[in-house]
Design an enzyme around this catalytic site. Structure first.
Site, short mmCIF file in Angstrom:
data_model
loop_
_atom_site.label_atom_id
_atom_site.label_comp_id
_atom_site.label_asym_id
_atom_site.label_seq_id
_atom_site.Cartn_x
_atom_site.Cartn_y
_atom_site.Cartn_z
N SER A 56 -2.21 0.40 6.43
CA SER A 56 -2.60 0.22 7.83
C SER A 56 -1.45 0.57 8.78
O SER A 56 -1.63 1.30 9.74
CB SER A 56 -3.04 -1.24 8.06
OG SER A 56 -3.28 -1.46 9.44
N ASN A 57 -0.24 0.07 8.49
CA ASN A 57 0.85 0.31 9.45
C ASN A 57 1.23 1.79 9.49
O ASN A 57 1.61 2.31 10.54
CB ASN A 57 2.05 -0.59 9.14
CG ASN A 57 2.87 -0.13 7.97
OD1 ASN A 57 3.74 0.73 8.10
ND2 ASN A 57 2.60 -0.69 6.79
N GLU A 103 -5.48 -7.93 4.13
CA GLU A 103 -4.88 -8.98 4.97
C GLU A 103 -5.96 -9.73 5.76
O GLU A 103 -5.91 -10.96 5.89
CB GLU A 103 -3.86 -8.38 5.94
CG GLU A 103 -3.13 -9.45 6.75
CD GLU A 103 -2.21 -8.91 7.82
OE1 GLU A 103 -2.11 -9.57 8.88
OE2 GLU A 103 -1.59 -7.85 7.61
N SER A 113 5.85 0.35 4.03
CA SER A 113 5.77 0.24 2.56
C SER A 113 6.22 1.52 1.86
O SER A 113 6.04 1.67 0.66
CB SER A 113 4.34 -0.12 2.14
OG SER A 113 3.39 0.65 2.85
N HIS A 169 0.83 -1.20 0.00
CA HIS A 169 0.00 0.00 0.00
C HIS A 169 0.87 1.26 0.00
O HIS A 169 1.03 1.92 1.03
CB HIS A 169 -0.94 -0.02 1.21
CG HIS A 169 -2.09 -0.94 1.04
ND1 HIS A 169 -2.80 -1.48 2.10
CD2 HIS A 169 -2.67 -1.44 -0.08
CE1 HIS A 169 -3.77 -2.26 1.63
NE2 HIS A 169 -3.70 -2.25 0.32
N HIS A 185 -0.17 -8.82 1.17
CA HIS A 185 -1.18 -8.91 2.24
C HIS A 185 -1.79 -10.31 2.36
O HIS A 185 -2.47 -10.60 3.33
CB HIS A 185 -2.31 -7.91 1.98
CG HIS A 185 -1.80 -6.54 1.66
ND1 HIS A 185 -1.64 -6.08 0.36
CD2 HIS A 185 -1.37 -5.54 2.46
CE1 HIS A 185 -1.16 -4.85 0.39
NE2 HIS A 185 -0.99 -4.50 1.64
#
Length: 317
Positions: A233-234, A135, A276, A50, A83
């Site tokens: 997300s991270n 994920e 990412s 992402h 993912h």
């Protein structure tokens, strides 16, 4: 005589570690090497990771990004994103006799194995994660429909009614907030003391390390800049962790997303990048800050990462 006003001094604290993790690095390499070996186009189901910059660069090399396998011709290689994918996806690829490369992060695959192990042992499984994230879709898709229940919040954990509290297990998405997840797990354990936990923490080392580094940086900064895309997300979690640690945190794709007005009154700004996001984006932000301030860069030394993952056999060598 130079009448130009002198620039205000600004300390830039760089979080370490930041940027690419081993799973992202491996996934990007898989696409690059597949294009080298098999020529363009190589199809990729879902964004490989992402990050807009990574995706655009791979498109320029000859990658074609699609959401579903049915959009891919059967005679070209297809790569599954980092993912992970539901079991139905490789099954469909096999039925169409497609050549596919699985770039699922090995730490996501570990969660898939754990979920399967709990299912085989007859346990009811809850997955702590965010609805709709690829994920989570991939992990839930490892098992028959209804075998995994999704828990997103502490309130979900407090409201959840299992079929049998004695045969309950949990797994988690790998890119969650460590602190939020601990609160959800604590709520589940308070209600279901016998709940089976993962052998080893599901939240991956890279997510944990980057969040710890952000806490250290944000505690010393008025403003925190997180390089990463809004669907990462991270990266989103890093901004949240920074805000909790007391900094005004902003998630930006690149230097163009930086509004210098955010730094009004700031003397120290923290900078990090999601797992990412390429390092070149960090340098771009430092260069942009240097246009407006007398910048002094300081790197906070934290956990050094030495993890690396092997490429699929078809691309090795």
């Amino acid at each position: 005589m130079n009448d130009a006003p002198s620039k205000l001094e600004l300390t830039v604290l760089l979080a370490t570690p930041r940027g690419f993790c081993a799973g992202v690095d491996r996934a990007i390499q898989i696409v690059e090497k597949a294009i080298e070996k098999y020529g363009a186009p190589v199809y990729v189901r879902h964004e490989i990771v992402h990050n807009r910059h990574v995706v655009e660069r791979l498109k320029a090399l000859g990658a074609v990004f699609v959401e579903e396998l049915e959009e891919c011709p059967a005679d070209r290689p297809v790569v599954f994103s980092a993912h992970g994918v539901p079991k139905a996806v490789p099954a469909e690829a096999k039925s169409r006799k497609m050549f596919y490369l699985d770039a699922t992060c090995p730490l996501v695959s570990k969660v898939h194995v754990e979920a399967q192990r709990h299912f085989d042992a007859g346990r009811e499984i809850v997955l702590i994660g965010h609805a709709g994230h690829p994920e989570v879709v991939g992990t839930m898709g490892q098992l028959p429909e209804g075998a995994v229940a999704l828990i997103e919040t502490v309130a979900d954990a407090q409201a959840y009614i299992p079929r049998d509290p004695a045969t309950l297990a949990f797994v988690t998405q790998t890119t969650l907030s460590v602190d939020d997840t601990a609160d959800i797990v604590a709520a589940l354990r308070a209600r279901f003391p016998a709940i089976a936990a993962p052998h080893k923490e599901d939240i991956c080392y890279a997510t944990t390390n980057r969040q710890e580094a952000v806490k250290a940086v944000a505690g010393r900064s008025e403003v925190l800049l997180v390089l990463g895309s809004a669907n990462s997300s991270n990266s989103v979690r890093l901004a949240e962790v920074g805000r909790r640690a007391g900094a005004r945190a902003y998630l930006i794709d690149d230097a163009e997303g930086l509004d210098v007005a955010w730094l009004e009154g700031a003397r120290t700004v923290g900078v990090t990048a999601g797992a990412s996001a390429p390092e070149v984006l960090v340098q771009g932000v430092i260069d942009r800050l240097a246009e407006h301030f007398a910048v002094q860069v300081e790197e906070l030394d934290a956990e050094r990462e030495t993890v690396s993952f092997k490429l699929p056999r078809a691309l090795a060598g």
